[in-house]
Design an enzyme around this catalytic site. Structure first.
Site, short mmCIF file in Angstrom:
data_model
loop_
_atom_site.label_atom_id
_atom_site.label_comp_id
_atom_site.label_asym_id
_atom_site.label_seq_id
_atom_site.Cartn_x
_atom_site.Cartn_y
_atom_site.Cartn_z
N TYR A 1 1.44 -16.14 -2.28
CA TYR A 1 1.00 -15.92 -3.50
C TYR A 1 2.07 -16.28 -4.61
O TYR A 1 3.28 -16.03 -4.52
CB TYR A 1 0.84 -14.38 -3.76
CG TYR A 1 0.51 -13.88 -5.17
CD1 TYR A 1 -0.94 -14.23 -5.83
CD2 TYR A 1 1.18 -12.75 -5.58
CE1 TYR A 1 -1.06 -13.97 -7.09
CE2 TYR A 1 0.87 -12.19 -6.87
CZ TYR A 1 0.03 -12.79 -7.73
OH TYR A 1 -0.40 -12.53 -9.04
N LYS B 1 -6.61 -5.13 -4.60
CA LYS B 1 -7.64 -6.01 -4.23
C LYS B 1 -8.47 -5.20 -3.28
O LYS B 1 -9.26 -4.34 -3.85
CB LYS B 1 -7.19 -7.27 -3.45
CG LYS B 1 -5.80 -7.86 -4.12
CD LYS B 1 -6.29 -8.42 -5.69
CE LYS B 1 -5.38 -9.20 -6.32
NZ LYS B 1 -4.32 -8.86 -7.26
N ARG C 1 8.09 11.84 -8.66
CA ARG C 1 8.77 10.32 -7.96
C ARG C 1 9.50 10.69 -6.73
O ARG C 1 9.60 9.45 -6.04
CB ARG C 1 10.19 10.12 -9.29
CG ARG C 1 10.65 8.83 -8.79
CD ARG C 1 11.34 7.84 -10.06
NE ARG C 1 11.95 8.84 -10.91
CZ ARG C 1 13.32 9.36 -10.75
NH1 ARG C 1 13.81 9.33 -9.52
NH2 ARG C 1 13.80 10.19 -11.56
N ASP D 1 2.16 -10.02 4.23
CA ASP D 1 1.19 -9.51 3.27
C ASP D 1 -0.36 -9.72 3.70
O ASP D 1 -0.80 -10.64 3.99
CB ASP D 1 1.30 -10.25 2.01
CG ASP D 1 0.54 -9.77 0.77
OD1 ASP D 1 -0.57 -9.44 1.13
OD2 ASP D 1 1.05 -10.28 -0.39
#
Ligand code: PLP
Length: 403
Positions: free
Chosen positions: A118, A215, A58, A190
């Site tokens: 979005y 994407k 992590r 973005d």
């Protein structure tokens, strides 16, 4: 010398003393190890507390570091931090920017955000940051409105997308950066739809670049991932926050994303060339009333796209409206497609078609959708890297089936 040679002990430990390869592997390795040990406990301490070496995944892990470095390089950023999804990356960027929710009173400085981001980003901002004037929506391609909002609200951050969804509007990023920086606001963009192949926002002064790597970066529809690319100071803070937020990307996902990234340039060239052909063909179809593609001369932001993006590249997304189609007719058209798949994503090697009224923009309600120019016959095509002739043939047969 003590030997540990009982069966289960051997099953647990046998083979672990094989030395790491002397030669460098030519492709990335997957490191699934969650935790690391050192012969010298001082080394473990400095791994844990001074970030020298790996200690717990992590906090950092080699496959993920390789992806982060690759994305930072492609975006021209000092550093990048990977997340378990694009939404994880956006949330990380917002938290790092100290955007406050306004839940316990008006914030010292709000956020100004593009209204047509979005759907999940819209909801995240609306649900988490909309109290007490903490959030101001703006039509991001309306230059005067953006400038006025920044001057009036003195925001902490301006949030926008390089290419909007599904109407493919393009904001004047360099101008927005100039206005934002003049008011000490950072710009968070973005860049999922454009990818660094088309546009590298950091070269134009943007402070934070976010991707849904699910994407185009991944590109094959088989991995959910997100990345934030930014300067070294902010990336260090993001990494520290990741230790506690815990939306870390897994090593297998990092490896898949890296594998996709290797062909980003090749794929983007094909996506863009195919999208232009498809858009030009759609324009000739009597059953299509409107074609939206930044590469077409009649797109309102065509000149801006030419100025900002890589020469002759306008992205892989084409939106179009079926003439006089309500929801049932649009559904019949989608069901008639044989090659193009009706699915909620974009940027894959496969052509994918999405109905915004049913998916990404459902939550807005019909009235607001119409107000934004998203009618009942509007579909968004993520043009894949199949042969353009076949994509067009599929559209043609489905448009005729729909008559
Ligand atoms: N940003 C954009 C522009 C998107 O299209 C999406 C998803 O569709 C996201 C962010 C969220 O990404 P993810 O689904 O990887 O969380």
């Amino acid at each position: 010398m003590t030997t540990f040679n009982h069966f289960s002990t051997q099953a647990v430990h046998a083979g672990r003393d094989v030395p790491p390869p002397a030669g460098k592997p030519v492709s990335p390795s997957i490191y699934p190890a969650v935790t690391y040990t050192y012969d010298d406990m001082d080394d473990l301490s400095s791994a844990l507390h001074e970030n020298r070496g790996y200690s717990y995944s992590r906090y950092g892990s080699p496959t993920i570091a390789e992806l982060e470095k690759a994305v930072a390089t492609l975006e021209g950023a000092e550093d990048a931090v990977a997340y378990a999804s694009g939404m994880g990356a956006l949330h990380g960027a917002f938290a790092q920017a100290n955007i406050t929710s306004g839940a316990v009173g008006p914030p010292d400085r709000p956020v100004v955000a593009a209204r047509n981001v979005y759907g999940a980003t819209y909801t995240l901002l609306n649900k988490m940051y909309a109290n007490n004037g903490a959030l101001h929506w703006v039509e991001i391609t309306d230059r005067e409105a953006v400038k006025a909002a920044i001057e009036q609200h003195h925001p902490r951050a301006v949030v926008l997308e390089t290419i909007s969804n599904p109407l493919l509007k393009i904001p004047d990023v360099p101008a927005i950066v100039e206005w934002a920086h003049a008011h000490e606001a950072i710009v968070i963009i973005d860049n999922t739809f454009a990818t660094p192949y088309l546009y590298r926002p950091i070269e134009h002064g943007v402070d934070v670049v976010v991707h849904s790597a699910t994407k185009y970066l991944g590109g094959h529809g088989d991995v959910l991932a997100g990345v934030v690319a930014t300067n070294a100071t902010r990336a260090n803070e993001l990494r520290m926050q990741s230790r506690y937020h815990g939306a870390n990307l897994g090593p297998f996902e990092a490896w898949l994303t890296l594998r996709g990234l290797r062909t980003l340039g090749l794929r983007m060239r094909e996506h863009c060339a195919n999208a232009l052909k498809v858009a030009q063909w759609l324009q000739t179809q009597p059953t299509v009333s409107r074609v939206i593609y930044p590469g077409l001369n009649d797109h309102p932001d065509h000149e801006l796209a030419k100025r900002l993006f890589r020469a002759n590249h306008f992205g892989g997304i084409v939106s179009f409206e079926l003439r006089a189609a309500a929801e049932p007719e649009t559904f019949r058209f989608m069901e008639a497609l044989k090659l193009i798949q009706a699915a909620t994503s974009l940027g894959d090697v496969y052509s994918l078609l999405l109905y915004p009224a049913q998916s990404s923009h459902h939550a807005l309600g019909r009235e607001e959708r119409w107000r934004q120019g998203i009618g009942d016959g509007l579909v968004r095509l993520s043009v894949g890297i199949e042969d353009a002739e076949d994509i067009i043939a599929d559209l043609e047969q489905a448009l005729h089936a729909n008559k």
